[in-house]
Design an enzyme around this catalytic site. Structure first.
Site, PDB file in Angstrom:
ATOM      1  N   GLU A  17      65.120  68.144  85.460  1.00 51.30           N
ATOM      2  CA  GLU A  17      64.019  66.879  86.121  1.00 51.30           C
ATOM      3  C   GLU A  17      63.793  65.830  84.869  1.00 51.30           C
ATOM      4  O   GLU A  17      62.619  65.970  83.908  1.00 51.30           O
ATOM      5  CB  GLU A  17      62.660  67.817  86.068  1.00 51.30           C
ATOM      6  CG  GLU A  17      63.371  68.652  87.974  1.00 51.30           C
ATOM      7  CD  GLU A  17      61.495  68.599  88.151  1.00 51.30           C
ATOM      8  OE1 GLU A  17      60.738  68.840  87.735  1.00 51.30           O
ATOM      9  OE2 GLU A  17      61.629  68.907  89.977  1.00 51.30           O
TER      10      GLU A  17
ATOM     11  N   GLU B 205      65.617  72.682  94.150  1.00 50.67           N
ATOM     12  CA  GLU B 205      64.486  73.766  93.884  1.00 50.67           C
ATOM     13  C   GLU B 205      63.539  73.351  95.050  1.00 50.67           C
ATOM     14  O   GLU B 205      63.718  72.479  95.761  1.00 50.67           O
ATOM     15  CB  GLU B 205      63.624  73.044  93.029  1.00 50.67           C
ATOM     16  CG  GLU B 205      64.411  73.691  91.810  1.00 50.67           C
ATOM     17  CD  GLU B 205      62.570  73.609  90.583  1.00 50.67           C
ATOM     18  OE1 GLU B 205      61.973  73.686  90.141  1.00 50.67           O
ATOM     19  OE2 GLU B 205      63.422  73.439  89.677  1.00 50.67           O
TER      20      GLU B 205
HETATM   21  C1  GAL Z   1      59.883  71.674  89.224  1.00 52.93           C
HETATM   22  C2  GAL Z   1      60.426  71.822  87.758  1.00 52.93           C
HETATM   23  C3  GAL Z   1      60.464  73.740  88.548  1.00 52.93           C
HETATM   24  C4  GAL Z   1      58.595  74.002  88.207  1.00 52.93           C
HETATM   25  C5  GAL Z   1      58.453  73.780  89.837  1.00 52.93           C
HETATM   26  C6  GAL Z   1      57.325  74.254  90.317  1.00 52.93           C
HETATM   27  O1  GAL Z   1      59.385  70.054  89.237  1.00 52.93           O
HETATM   28  O2  GAL Z   1      61.585  71.831  87.897  1.00 52.93           O
HETATM   29  O3  GAL Z   1      61.004  74.602  86.878  1.00 52.93           O
HETATM   30  O4  GAL Z   1      57.823  73.589  86.949  1.00 52.93           O
HETATM   31  O5  GAL Z   1      58.333  72.133  89.510  1.00 52.93           O
HETATM   32  O6  GAL Z   1      56.694  73.802  91.473  1.00 52.93           O
END
Ligand code: GAL
Length: 653
Positions: free
Chosen positions: A146, A317
């Site tokens: 990110e 994610e």
């Molecule tokens: C994203 C990040 C992850 C984790 C996740 C939690 O922004 O890439 O490492 O922090 O959020 O929601």
């Protein structure tokens, strides 16, 4: 043929006892997961002391996953330089606009411009790719994590200042050219040499807009070159593997099209409930969609990142339950994790990967749900993933996603420019673009999001939310098109160095339709500017332009001045339309484009993939799928409970 979409999960073997790894891997495989992302925050375990590597644990983790045929997406660990590295080279740290160091103790504490950090990043990526680049289980690499998260794209460090001066020298050649371009004669800000120029922070009041704009462009270029540094190493040492980055939602601080140019796939991280809570949505929308997320958030980003990835997009994610980072963190309605997964697949996602396998009981994200609870019992989402995994086999894998009928032109520079010079507290380009997207999707229209220099041929309708810098090439392309094009307010209003265009806005767009904007005004949040079309009344918000033109207006403000113009296939809008006005405009345009706009029920959205139509019920109430009476359903049916999905075959021809 296209491959069946895959399911994946984010996993941190370093967080768990090694005895758990084999049962975790087995459980993942049994659940229907085939991709596991690991490693992106593991630097302190890979290289606990300078130059001393400990690969054995990671070797074993990769082997355990490989033993269950799980393909590994390996993350380069550069988002978290370890303590010893920061202590050794404190100059790698970023500085915020106030000059404060962004210190060790969380993550993303590096400056993209630091030459030392670039060398260190290249060193660790080379070491990792040398070790695992040719391993059969490694199917893809994720660069960093990110970019820009926690407000880290723009840094005001000394390293950034030096790199900025070099960047300016290359761009302008000599200082007088820069002085002229920036208009530094204003307030006696002229420079004698590039070495005198600092990053635009700490000034008494607003710094020169063109200076800020160039700093933004420079900062974006730094992300691009930092990423390509890693990509070059990975391509050399790990040929044949996909390279992806996980971009964020509603995040525009750097040009994602440019970063993705070097990648094989654009990935993104989908947290619809967190985004609904964190962004501009009204209280009633937040209430309506608190546990489902606003129905267009995920789709908007799927389309944006499919555009960035030149057709290839992964959800790296996926929110599995309550997150920890928004102001309020509700739980998704049962069914939403499944719905979000299908929404991604309907939009062409090749992979949907859940964050994370198991909720971790320690550290900053201990309140963030996973597929499993900290005691290793399945959480709600686990069962939804199991259902999706079973359903995927019903998908018609031979269907190829076609291009969508509508193109929405997306410009990161437009967003930067209008953040630098909003002229109204509530004028945010990204929001305008999102609302136009929402308007299209609420009419059942599928959208591709394309960059301004992208290929616009083949679309039936083109929406340009606003493009303040309209280059000659873009204007010429629009002129040659024969399909309806809508240009939003402020289009064509600025030069490349953020001055007013010489012939008044909309600049060279006036070659396409005879309008001149002689005055603009911004409107307070509580003001609704009345707009009339025949007997109907609509409203403009935030912004109003005063236009002089030989053309008859399609809509007028209450004082009789034009609010909407058309010449041949080009249309121009002099205000930010409210939902009803936007709906009217887009329906009109869609009909003229030969499309069939159909207003969807509240909270219902659709998306076609090949010869299948997907419907999603984002509302908390029962809805009916907009399917023909005799539809052949692959998933669900006409009656759609809250948070449900229905999929049916489209008739041939
Ligand atoms: C994203 C990040 C992850 C984790 C996740 C939690 O922004 O890439 O490492 O922090 O959020 O929601």
């Amino acid at each position: 043929m296209i491959a069946r979409p895959r399911l994946g999960v984010c996993y941190y073997p370093e967080h768990w006892d090694e005895e758990l790894w084999p049962t975790d891997a087995l459980a993942m495989a049994e659940l229907g997961i085939s991709r596991v992302r690991i490693g992106e925050f593991s630097w302190s375990r890979i290289e606990p002391h300078p130059g001393q590597f400990d690969w054995e644990w990671l070797d074993r983790a990769v082997e355990v996953l490989a033993s269950q045929n799980l393909g590994v997406v390996l993350g380069t660990p550069t988002a978290c330089p370890p303590k010893w590295l920061v202590d050794r080279y404190p100059e790698i740290l970023a500085r915020d606009a106030g000059g404060h160091l962004r210190k060790f103790g969380s993550r993303r504490h590096y400056c993209f411009s630091s030459p030392i950090y670039r060398a260190e990043a290249a060193r660790i990526v080379t070491a990792m790719a040398s070790r695992y680049g040719m391993h059969n289980a490694i199917v893809a690499w994720q660069t960093d994590n990110e970019y820009g998260c926690h407000d880290t794209t723009i840094s005001y460090s000394d390293a950034a200042a030096t790199a900025f001066r070099d960047w300016l020298k290359k761009r302008y050649g000599d200082i007088q050219t820069l002085n002229k371009a920036w208009g530094t004669v204003f307030w006696s800000q002229e420079y004698e040499e590039f070495a005198q120029i600092d990053p635009p922070s700490g000034t008494v009041t607003e710094a020169t807009p063109a200076h800020r704009f160039d700093y933004w462009r420079f900062s974006s270029d730094q992300v691009v070159s930092f990423n390509s540094l890693q990509v070059e190493i990975l391509r050399r040492l790990s040929p044949g593997r996909d390279i992806v980055h996980n971009f964020m939602g509603f995040y525009t601080e750097f040009d994602h099209f440019a970063v993705a140019q070097d990648l094989d796939v654009a990935g993104w991280d989908s947290y619809p409930l967190g985004f609904t809570e964190q962004f501009w949505f009204s209280e009633s929308e937040k209430r309506e969609f608190m546990r489902q997320g606003h129905p267009d958030i995920a789709a908007f980003h799927h389309d944006l990142y499919r555009g960035c990835g030149r057709g290839r997009m992964w959800v790296m994610e996926q929110q599995p339950g309550p997150v920890n980072w928004a102001a309020f963190n509700p739980a998704p309605l049962p069914g939403m994790v499944r719905l979000w997964t299908w929404e991604a697949i309907a939009h062409g996602a090749e992979l949907v990967s859940y964050f994370r396998w198991r909720q971790v009981p320690f550290g900053q994200e201990q309140m963030h749900a996973g597929l499993n609870l900290p005691n290793n019992k399945p959480d709600v989402a686990y069962f939804e993933v199991r259902q999706v995994a079973e359903e995927i086999s019903k998908l018609d894998s031979s269907s190829v996603s076609k291009i969508a009928p509508v193109a929405l032109v997306f410009s990161y520079e437009a967003d930067w420019l209008l953040q630098i010079q909003p002229q109204a507290k509530n004028f945010r380009w990204l929001r305008l673009a999102f609302e136009m997207y929402e308007g299209l999707r609420s009419l059942g229209l599928d959208v591709d999001i394309v960059p301004e220099n992208g290929d616009l041929s083949g679309y039936k309708l083109i929406i340009v939310p606003s493009l303040p810098i309209a280059g000659n090439k873009f204007v010429a392309t629009l002129g040659q098109l024969r399909v309806p094009v809508l240009l939003g307010p402020r289009s064509g209003s600025k030069t490349n160095t953020l001055s007013i265009v010489p012939n008044l806005p909309p600049g060279n767009l006036s070659e396409l339709l005879d309008i001149t904007i002689t005055r603009v005004e911004s409107l307070a949040m509580w003001w609704r500017e009345a707009v009339r079309i025949k007997e109907r009344e609509f409203h403009g918000l935030v912004w109003r332009e005063h236009i002089s033109s030989s053309l008859p207006p399609l809509a007028t403000f209450s004082d009789g001045a034009g609010a909407w113009y058309r010449k041949d296939h080009i249309e121009y809008l002099a205000t930010w339309p409210d939902r009803e006005f936007l709906n009217y405009i887009l329906s009109e345009l869609a009909l003229r484009a030969g499309l069939e706009p159909q207003r969807r029920d509240l909270g219902v959205r659709t998306r076609d993939r090949g010869m299948m139509r997907f419907a999603f019920n984002y509302s908390a109430e029962q809805r009916r799928a907009p399917a023909p009476a005799n539809a052949e359903f692959l998933i669900g049916g006409h009656d759609m409970p809250p948070a449900s999905v229905s999929v049916w075959r489209l008739a041939q021809g």
